[in-house]
Design an enzyme around this catalytic site. Structure first.
Site, PDB file in Angstrom:
ATOM      1  CG  HIS A 187     -12.823   7.695 -12.351  1.00 25.58           C
ATOM      2  ND1 HIS A 187     -14.098   7.193 -11.853  1.00 25.58           N
ATOM      3  CD2 HIS A 187     -12.330   6.541 -13.079  1.00 25.58           C
ATOM      4  CE1 HIS A 187     -14.203   6.035 -12.393  1.00 25.58           C
ATOM      5  NE2 HIS A 187     -13.130   5.753 -13.223  1.00 25.58           N
TER       6      HIS A 187
ATOM      7  CD  GLU B 187      -8.465   1.201   2.010  1.00 24.56           C
ATOM      8  OE1 GLU B 187      -7.834   0.232   2.599  1.00 24.56           O
ATOM      9  OE2 GLU B 187      -8.165   2.628   2.256  1.00 24.56           O
TER      10      GLU B 187
ATOM     11  CB  CYS C  32      -0.900  -0.061   1.078  1.00 27.04           C
ATOM     12  SG  CYS C  32      -2.011  -1.462   1.097  1.00 27.04           S
TER      13      CYS C  32
HETATM   14  N1  LIG Z   1      -6.560   0.339   9.451  1.00 25.07           N
HETATM   15  C1  LIG Z   1      -6.481   0.349   8.415  1.00 25.07           C
HETATM   16  N2  LIG Z   1      -5.478  -0.439   7.704  1.00 25.07           N
HETATM   17  C2  LIG Z   1      -5.155  -0.388   6.392  1.00 25.07           C
HETATM   18  C3  LIG Z   1      -5.775   0.537   5.466  1.00 25.07           C
HETATM   19  C4  LIG Z   1      -6.752   1.457   6.191  1.00 25.07           C
HETATM   20  O1  LIG Z   1      -7.340   2.201   5.523  1.00 25.07           O
HETATM   21  N3  LIG Z   1      -6.970   1.473   7.374  1.00 25.07           N
HETATM   22  N4  LIG Z   1      -5.664   0.813   4.221  1.00 25.07           N
HETATM   23  C5  LIG Z   1      -4.602  -0.409   3.636  1.00 25.07           C
HETATM   24  C6  LIG Z   1      -4.495  -0.235   2.099  1.00 25.07           C
HETATM   25  O2  LIG Z   1      -5.189   0.987   1.473  1.00 25.07           O
HETATM   26  C7  LIG Z   1      -4.880  -1.382   1.154  1.00 25.07           C
HETATM   27  O3  LIG Z   1      -5.091  -1.104   0.081  1.00 25.07           O
HETATM   28  C8  LIG Z   1      -5.675  -2.263   1.795  1.00 25.07           C
HETATM   29  O4  LIG Z   1      -5.126  -3.478   1.853  1.00 25.07           O
HETATM   30  P1  LIG Z   1      -5.467  -5.026   2.043  1.00 25.07           P
HETATM   31  O5  LIG Z   1      -6.453  -5.058   3.351  1.00 25.07           O
HETATM   32  O6  LIG Z   1      -4.222  -5.699   1.932  1.00 25.07           O
HETATM   33  O7  LIG Z   1      -6.647  -5.183   1.110  1.00 25.07           O
HETATM   34  P2  LIG Z   1      -6.631  -6.156   0.045  1.00 25.07           P
HETATM   35  O8  LIG Z   1      -7.796  -6.489  -0.641  1.00 25.07           O
HETATM   36  O9  LIG Z   1      -5.591  -5.622  -1.247  1.00 25.07           O
HETATM   37  O10 LIG Z   1      -6.025  -7.529   0.347  1.00 25.07           O
HETATM   38  P3  LIG Z   1      -5.307  -9.054  -0.014  1.00 25.07           P
HETATM   39  O11 LIG Z   1      -5.481  -9.744   0.931  1.00 25.07           O
HETATM   40  O12 LIG Z   1      -4.098  -8.528  -0.726  1.00 25.07           O
HETATM   41  O13 LIG Z   1      -6.473  -9.347  -1.219  1.00 25.07           O
HETATM   42  C9  LIG Z   1      -3.930  -1.257   4.499  1.00 25.07           C
HETATM   43  N5  LIG Z   1      -4.351  -1.323   5.742  1.00 25.07           N
HETATM   44 ZN    ZN Z   2      -5.470   1.198  -0.168  1.00 25.46          ZN
END
Ligand SMILES: Nc1nc2c(c(=O)[nH]1)N=C([C@H](O)[C@H](O)COP(=O)(O)OP(=O)(O)OP(=O)(O)O)CN2
Ligand code: ZN
EC number: 4.-.-.-
Length: 145
Positions: A71, A131, A23
């Site tokens: 976007h 998210e 991230c």
């Molecule tokens: N408490 C928070 N933790 C994280 C946030 C957040 O906003 N608040 N954001 C992120 C990242 O933006 C990230 O893109 C999210 O990542 P992740 O949980 O890894 O989601 P994925 O769907 O990409 O996970 P995979 O398991 O790789 O599919 C991180 N943490």
């Molecule tokens: Zn993210």
């Protein structure tokens, strides 16, 4: 008490400055925003009789929030963010970048959106921002029961 719920979605790119892991790179999400507006009672007369608020009015406000983020690339106004924006200014492509005074996490963005809705005059109960399809943050305020 009544709680009305409405939803919009938007696509937005972000990165987390000084985050170790994937991230830290610019990446995007399709954010799902669910807003809840509360009211002790329904209106007793007129156009809004039997309603706390017109769903259409809530939806219009959410659409404005959708358009604000949709976007675009959201960037924290820190040293890395300012450097990035300076470099992008020389690009022939006029990218739309939103600069914010926070790290754009689900927590900070849901708090921002809560206050955007409050500023528009809504009695906001809570804002939930997904998210990813499985990760979301709910922001509410203590006196808000
Ligand atoms: N408490 C928070 N933790 C994280 C946030 C957040 O906003 N608040 N954001 C992120 C990242 O933006 C990230 O893109 C999210 O990542 P992740 O949980 O890894 O989601 P994925 O769907 O990409 O996970 P995979 O398991 O790789 O599919 C991180 N943490
Ligand atoms: Zn993210």
């Amino acid at each position: 008490m009544f709680i009305l719920k409405a939803e919009v979605q938007f696509d937005l790119a972000h990165y987390l400055s000084n985050y170790e892991g994937k991230c830290s790179n610019i990446h995007g999400h399709r954010y799902r925003l669910i807003a809840k507006v509360k009211g002790e009672d329904v209106k007793k007369e007129g156009q809004l009789r039997g309603m706390v608020e017109d769903f259409g009015t809530i939806k219009k406000a959410l659409k404005e929030i959708e358009d604000y983020f949709d976007h675009k690339l959201i960037i924290e106004d820190d040293e890395i963010g300012q450097d990035f924006i300076k470099r992008m200014k020389n690009s022939p492509q006029p990218f739309e970048i939103l600069t914010v005074p926070y790290r754009p996490t689900a927590e900070e963005m849901s708090r921002h959106i809560y206050h955007m809705l409050k500023d528009k005059g809504f009695d906001v109960h809570e804002v939930e921002l997904f998210e990813t399809p499985t990760n979301s943050c709910i922001y509410t305020e203590a006196d808000n029961d």
